[in-house]
Design an enzyme around this catalytic site. Structure first.
Site, PDB file in Angstrom:
ATOM      1  N   ASN A  82       3.314  -1.538   0.674  1.00  0.00           N
ATOM      2  CA  ASN A  82       2.397  -1.007   1.666  1.00  0.00           C
ATOM      3  C   ASN A  82       2.166   0.485   1.438  1.00  0.00           C
ATOM      4  O   ASN A  82       3.122   1.249   1.491  1.00  0.00           O
ATOM      5  CB  ASN A  82       2.979  -1.219   3.069  1.00  0.00           C
ATOM      6  N   ASP A 101       7.638   6.775  -3.224  1.00  0.00           N
ATOM      7  CA  ASP A 101       7.763   5.774  -2.149  1.00  0.00           C
ATOM      8  C   ASP A 101       8.855   4.761  -2.486  1.00  0.00           C
ATOM      9  O   ASP A 101       8.729   3.556  -2.197  1.00  0.00           O
ATOM     10  CB  ASP A 101       6.429   5.075  -1.854  1.00  0.00           C
TER      11      ASP A 101
HETATM   12 ZN   LIG Z   1       4.176   4.705   3.836  1.00  0.00          ZN
END
Ligand SMILES: [Zn+2]
Lengths: 433, 323
Positions: A281, A308
């Site tokens: 995501n 991330d």
């Molecule tokens: Zn995020």
């Protein structure tokens, strides 16, 4: 006290030169540096022939999972992974349990990082209490804490309320903070599973449309301009987002953006396997989006690469796509993927890589001792990287507690040989020192 | 045929025609006094249902039993929010019990792919409906029903009407009917088409009245009332008025055109009672054909060693090639 002489390293890919580290600083740079006999026994000499020297990498977007999900990652294991990936500083996202929304929690994470010692940990503070998007967290207390928080984010969730976002952008000006937005319009992405497009329709997986990202980015750019504050766009993933950020920058607005390695390499086609290792995501996008993100990173529209890094335990990925968690590992493969997608393709030089993965993220995070050039007197945060080798990614060999790498079995170029944090090796010979 | 039946797109035209021909043999059996065949004696078929569907489960159960297979039924409720029984753990348990085929119905799109490819199971996997993805045996039984009324489907025009976006039946039918040479037109309000439907190789239309006069078969899809709350359409009344099949619209059909519905129907929403009960309606026959088609699928996937029907002319060479 550690003293290291790195022989024949190519700083930012340039001519071979020697780099001498002492006292946590880069003491000298030059060809054929000689060490005085008196201290010679104390100096570790490393043959860096063929290796590229880069400033220690800085990740603006890491999930270390501690406190709360120590089954997925801890500050200790996550920073080991960071060091192995060439990072000397990581920003730990706030979506822990408890949420990093108070001075107490950010100081705890910061302290855990210091104790682990593999790389510096700079906690990100939550924008809103409990990431609930209702009420501002005590941003000032986190900024004033020992952790000196400058980056604030509800990452994992979007600060969707425009008034709250406006106030957050305004409020952080008092301590030169930045709001890092996870741009995802929540109503447009309810139960969304993958990029909305031709493939989501065929696969029967609910779509996560590009517009849900782009609409928030556009709104936030306008808000940041309106209140004269700093906005950072997390994990930008679509061609449209690149266009919007390019436009905002052309106006002179104070907007920065990041791209993740997986959005530089992987496409939504992988969802056709229904293997949740590819569930992330924002989702993997189309090949055209990947091209646009690469182009944006090349021309500076996208300021930085951030990982991330999102560890998840096996059971959260070994299940149906819809039931699986979002996210993939990133720290230990980031530099190789940037090499494969940007350097080997001629889009970026190694000097550009230093800018995108060290200088710029340190500037955005307002770090003083990271993201500095490799020059005499600067902090000895250095990576030695061998771009000439190829390696096959083995999930089981990763330092991360989790195994959710989408690159397992893939051949990637390059390998981090050594990482120095303030002159002390955290990685030597490609292994934790 | 491949080892698994996960998508209607897995079937070549030869595969599909073999299933339909085998189903015809199985169907003939229904008219005989003894309805059981020994073809899958000693084999175990597991029905794994993670989502309620009594009719589909009963259809597969009847199919397996008529082939003399042992049948194990497993039902677990769950959703993405309350995971409930894990697909993986269930698969491992059933694997230990020696399942030859696993018929899986699941709320998650792709769950049968996971079952077939994640290394949890070595059984043949039959997708009995996964999320909003596919329902290949439904498409096969629909095609079988059509061929019984229309003959060869080459060039036949099939209209599929309703909630295409959320319909696994529409996806599987669009794939299979094209494989069989039919011309498919999907009809729905724009909100109920998935993005990218123009790449499916089918025609699309927002106008039911324009499509009906040319159709050889009209398949009405179920439309859940709850879709109204998510603003897919303004009201049940408006939906019915624009996309429902009522007696007036039925009057626009050609004489030979059949009306189908995969069930369960919402009478008064997508179809009126008088249409559902009319002479054109083959809805009840679809259910009967479902058992025959599922018999054929199980038989072919498990590669029955004897001819399926003793009086049939099926030769063994064919079976080996297609097992
Ligand atoms: Zn995020």
């Amino acid at each position: 006290m550690s003293r290291y002489l790195l022989k024949k390293a190519r700083i930012l890919g340039g001519e071979a030169t020697d780099i001498y580290l002492e006292d946590g600083r880069i003491f000298a740079i030059g060809s054929d540096l000689a060490v005085a006999d008196a201290i010679a026994p104390e100096v570790e000499v490393i043959d860096a022939t063929g290796l590229i020297a880069l400033p220690g990498l800085v990740d603006l977007h890491t999930h270390l999972r501690e406190p709360g999900r120590e089954d997925a990652e801890t500050v200790d294991t996550g920073t080991q992974a960071a060091a192995l990936g060439g990072f000397t500083a990581v920003h730990a996202m706030a979506n822990t349990d408890p949420v990093a929304d108070t001075a107490g929690v950010v100081e705890q994470v910061w302290r855990l990082g210091r104790e682990a010692g593999h790389c510096d940990v700079f906690p990100v503070g939550a924008v809103t209490v409990g990431l609930k998007g209702e009420q501002l967290a005590e941003l000032g207390a986190m900024a004033d804490s020992a952790a000196r928080v400058r980056v604030f984010s509800d990452d994992g969730k979007c600060v969707a309320d425009p008034v709250l976002m406006r106030r957050a952008l305004e409020y952080v000006k008092a301590f030169d903070g930045v709001v890092a937005q996870h741009a995802q319009e929540p109503r447009l992405t309810e139960d969304a599973q993958m990029n909305e497009g031709e493939l989501s329709g065929r696969l029967g997986l609910r779509g996560w449309p590009a517009v849900a990202e782009e609409a928030i980015i556009a709104r936030d750019c306008l808000l940041a301009a309106h209140v004269g504050s700093r906005l950072h766009v997390c994990h930008l993933s679509t061609a449209g987002s690149v266009e919007i950020v390019r436009w905002a920058k052309s106006k002179g607005w104070n907007v920065t953006a990041e791209a993740c390695p997986h959005h530089l390499l992987l496409t939504d086609e992988l969802a056709a396997t229904y293997d949740p290792i590819y569930k992330v995501n924002p989702p993997l996008r189309t090949a055209a989006d990947v091209e646009a993100v690469r182009a944006g990173l090349a021309d500076g529209t996208i300021d930085i690469v951030a990982t991330d890094h999102a560890p998840h335990p096996h059971e959260d990925k070994d299940c149906e796509w819809q039931a699986a968690a979002f996210g993939m590992l990133g720290l230990e493969t980031a530099l190789s993927i940037v090499q494969a997608t940007m350097v080997d393709t001629g889009a970026l030089t190694w000097a550009d890589v230093a800018e995108r993965m060290s200088y710029a993220p340190a500037r955005i995070g307002r770090l003083e001792d990271h993201g500095r050039p490799l020059a005499e007197g600067e902090p000895a945060n250095v990576v030695l990287y061998d771009p000439a080798v190829t390696r096959t990614v083995e999930a089981s060999e990763m330092a991360s507690l989790s195994r959710n790498t989408p690159y397992a079995g893939m051949e990637l170029p390059g390998r981090v040989v050594a990482t120095f944090l303030r002159g002390r090796p955290t990685v030597l010979d490609g292994k934790l020192a | 045929m491949k080892k698994h039946l996960l998508s209607a797109g897995d079937l070549t035209r030869d595969d599909a025609e073999l299933v339909l021909a085998t189903a015809a043999e199985m169907r003939a059996l229904a008219d005989r006094p003894i309805k059981k065949l020994p073809a899958l004696r000693g084999r175990t078929v597991v029905n794994m249902f993670f989502e309620d569907s009594t009719r589909t489960r009963m259809s597969f159960e009847a199919a397996a039993k008529r082939l003399s297979a042992d049948v194990i039924n497993f039902a677990a409720k769950g959703s993405s929010l309350s995971k409930g029984e894990s697909l993986k753990d269930t698969a491992l348990t059933l694997e230990a019990m020696g399942a030859d085929a696993v018929v899986v119905r699941h709320w998650a799109s792709g769950a049968p792919h996971n079952l077939a490819n994640a290394g949890w199971s070595t059984s043949s996997v039959v997708n009995a409906g996964d999320g909003t993805h596919e329902h290949p045996t439904q498409a096969l039984l629909d095609a079988f029903t059509m061929t019984r009324h229309l003959g060869d489907l080459d060039g036949r025009r099939i209209a599929i009407v309703g909630d295409v976006l959320h319909s696994r039946v529409a996806r599987s039918n669009a794939l299979l009917l094209q494989t069989l040479g039919a011309e498919v037109t999907l009809v729905a309000p724009p909100t109920l088409f998935p993005l990218g439907v123009e790449t499916w190789g089918v025609q699309t239309s927002y106008d039911l009245d324009a499509v009906l006069p040319k159709a050889d078969a009209v398949m009405m899809l179920r439309v859940q009332r709850e879709r109204m709350n998510a603003s897919y359409f303004p009201s049940v009344r408006e939906y019915s008025r624009r996309y429902g099949l009522d007696a007036r619209r039925m009057g626009a059909l050609q004489d030979h055109t059949i009306v189908m519905h995969p069930g369960p129907m919402i009478r008064g929403m997508e179809i009126t009672a008088d249409v559902a009960d009319s002479e054109r309606s083959v809805i009840v026959e679809q259910v009967t054909n479902g058992v025959a088609v599922r018999m054929a699928v199980l038989y072919l996937l498990l590669g029955g060693s004897e001819p399926a029907v003793s009086t049939s002319s099926t030769n063994e060479g064919d079976e080996e090639n297609n097992a």
